[in-house]
Design a protein around this motif. Structure first.
Motif, PDB file in Angstrom:
ATOM      1  N   ARG A 120     -30.936  54.359  66.877  1.00  0.00           N
ATOM      2  CA  ARG A 120     -32.174  54.378  67.655  1.00  0.00           C
ATOM      3  C   ARG A 120     -33.322  54.116  66.697  1.00  0.00           C
ATOM      4  NH1 ARG A 120     -31.049  54.494  73.184  1.00  0.00           N
ATOM      5  NH2 ARG A 120     -29.129  55.660  73.411  1.00  0.00           N
ATOM      6  N   ALA A 121     -33.827  52.905  66.707  1.00  0.00           N
ATOM      7  CA  ALA A 121     -34.912  52.542  65.801  1.00  0.00           C
ATOM      8  C   ALA A 121     -36.127  52.110  66.611  1.00  0.00           C
ATOM      9  CB  ALA A 121     -34.474  51.409  64.883  1.00  0.00           C
ATOM     10  N   SER A 122     -37.279  52.462  66.116  1.00  0.00           N
ATOM     11  CA  SER A 122     -38.520  52.072  66.761  1.00  0.00           C
ATOM     12  C   SER A 122     -38.942  50.707  66.237  1.00  0.00           C
ATOM     13  CB  SER A 122     -39.589  53.117  66.468  1.00  0.00           C
ATOM     14  OG  SER A 122     -40.802  52.741  67.059  1.00  0.00           O
TER      15      SER A 122
ATOM     16  N   GLU B 196     -45.371  44.414  68.934  1.00  0.00           N
ATOM     17  CA  GLU B 196     -45.841  43.115  68.457  1.00  0.00           C
ATOM     18  C   GLU B 196     -44.688  42.264  67.923  1.00  0.00           C
ATOM     19  OE1 GLU B 196     -48.927  46.107  68.525  1.00  0.00           O
ATOM     20  OE2 GLU B 196     -47.110  46.078  67.309  1.00  0.00           O
ATOM     21  N   LEU B 197     -43.725  42.919  67.276  1.00  0.00           N
ATOM     22  CA  LEU B 197     -42.553  42.206  66.766  1.00  0.00           C
ATOM     23  C   LEU B 197     -41.699  41.681  67.922  1.00  0.00           C
ATOM     24  CD1 LEU B 197     -40.757  41.267  64.440  1.00  0.00           C
ATOM     25  CD2 LEU B 197     -39.681  43.533  64.469  1.00  0.00           C
TER      26      LEU B 197
ATOM     27  N   VAL C  68     -31.116  45.425  65.545  1.00  0.00           N
ATOM     28  CA  VAL C  68     -31.735  46.749  65.436  1.00  0.00           C
ATOM     29  C   VAL C  68     -30.732  47.855  65.764  1.00  0.00           C
ATOM     30  CG1 VAL C  68     -33.482  48.243  66.512  1.00  0.00           C
ATOM     31  CG2 VAL C  68     -34.079  45.935  65.823  1.00  0.00           C
ATOM     32  N   SER C  69     -29.751  47.548  66.595  1.00  0.00           N
ATOM     33  CA  SER C  69     -28.766  48.557  67.011  1.00  0.00           C
ATOM     34  C   SER C  69     -27.891  49.035  65.870  1.00  0.00           C
ATOM     35  CB  SER C  69     -27.881  48.004  68.125  1.00  0.00           C
ATOM     36  OG  SER C  69     -26.912  47.100  67.595  1.00  0.00           O
TER      37      SER C  69
ATOM     38  N   GLY D 190     -28.998  50.538  72.471  1.00  0.00           N
ATOM     39  CA  GLY D 190     -29.917  51.660  72.252  1.00  0.00           C
ATOM     40  C   GLY D 190     -31.375  51.273  72.196  1.00  0.00           C
ATOM     41  N   ASN D 191     -31.732  50.151  72.826  1.00  0.00           N
ATOM     42  CA  ASN D 191     -33.143  49.748  72.856  1.00  0.00           C
ATOM     43  C   ASN D 191     -33.398  48.860  74.069  1.00  0.00           C
ATOM     44  OD1 ASN D 191     -32.963  46.781  72.083  1.00  0.00           O
ATOM     45  ND2 ASN D 191     -32.001  47.688  70.269  1.00  0.00           N
ATOM     46  N   THR D 192     -34.676  48.593  74.328  1.00  0.00           N
ATOM     47  CA  THR D 192     -35.065  47.749  75.465  1.00  0.00           C
ATOM     48  C   THR D 192     -35.800  46.492  74.986  1.00  0.00           C
ATOM     49  OG1 THR D 192     -37.106  49.007  75.747  1.00  0.00           O
ATOM     50  CG2 THR D 192     -35.214  49.677  77.103  1.00  0.00           C
TER      51      THR D 192
END
Length: 138
Positions: free
Chosen positions: A18-20, A24-25, A42-43, A84-86
Motif C-alpha cells: 500500500r503506497a501513496s 499529480e503523478l 506500485v503494488s 492495492g491502489n486506484t
C-alpha cells in the motif's frame, strides 16, 4: 473450470504494498497503458501474481501494459483490490475531467454521526460544569 484450475496453478496470496502515489503523478501518465503499468509497479507484485489473480491470460495482460488492449471494465474493481491502489481508474476519471471519491458505507456514516453527537455532548457537558462551578464560587 477456470484457467487456473485447468493449468493446475494456484493464485499467489501475497498482498500488494500500500503506497501513496501523488495524484499529480497519476494524472501525468500519457496513456491508459502507462497508468495501468504504474498501478502494477506500485503494488510491488509481479505481473504473474496480478494476472493469475484476475484470471486473465499472460499475453492479454502484456498487451494491456503495451497499450494494445484494455482491461475489461468489470475487472477494474478486482484489479484495484489486487494491486492495492486506484491509480488506473483515477487516471481514467481524470481523462473526462473527474476524480474518484470514496463512497462511505452506512456504517461509516453512522459512526461519523455518532462521533459528532459525542463531541457536541462533551462540549455541552463542559459548559454545564463551568456554569455549575461559577455558581458555586459565587
Amino acid at each position: 473450470m477456470t484457467t487456473l484450475e485447468a493449468q493446475g496453478e494456484l493464485p499467489l496470496a501475497r498482498p500488494a504494498q500500500r503506497a501513496s502515489v501523488p495524484i499529480e503523478l497519476v494524472r501525468a501518465q500519457k496513456s491508459s497503458a502507462s497508468a495501468f503499468t504504474l498501478a502494477c509497479s506500485v503494488s510491488g507484485l509481479e505481473d504473474k501474481e496480478i494476472y493469475l489473480a484476475l484470471d486473465i491470460d499472460a499475453g492479454y495482460f502484456s498487451n494491456i501494459k503495451k497499450g494494445k488492449a484494455t482491461l475489461q471494465a468489470d475487472l477494474t474493481g478486482k484489479f484495484c483490490d489486487v494491486v492495492g491502489n486506484t491509480i488506473y481508474p483515477e487516471w481514467q476519471a481524470y481523462q473526462v475531467g473527474c476524480t474518484l471519491v470514496m463512497i462511505k458505507t452506512t456504517a461509516e456514516r453512522r459512526a461519523e454521526e455518532a462521533e459528532q453527537r459525542a463531541v457536541a455532548a462533551e462540549a455541552e457537558n463542559r459548559l454545564m460544569r463551568q456554569l455549575l462551578q461559577g455558581r458555586a464560587a459565587a
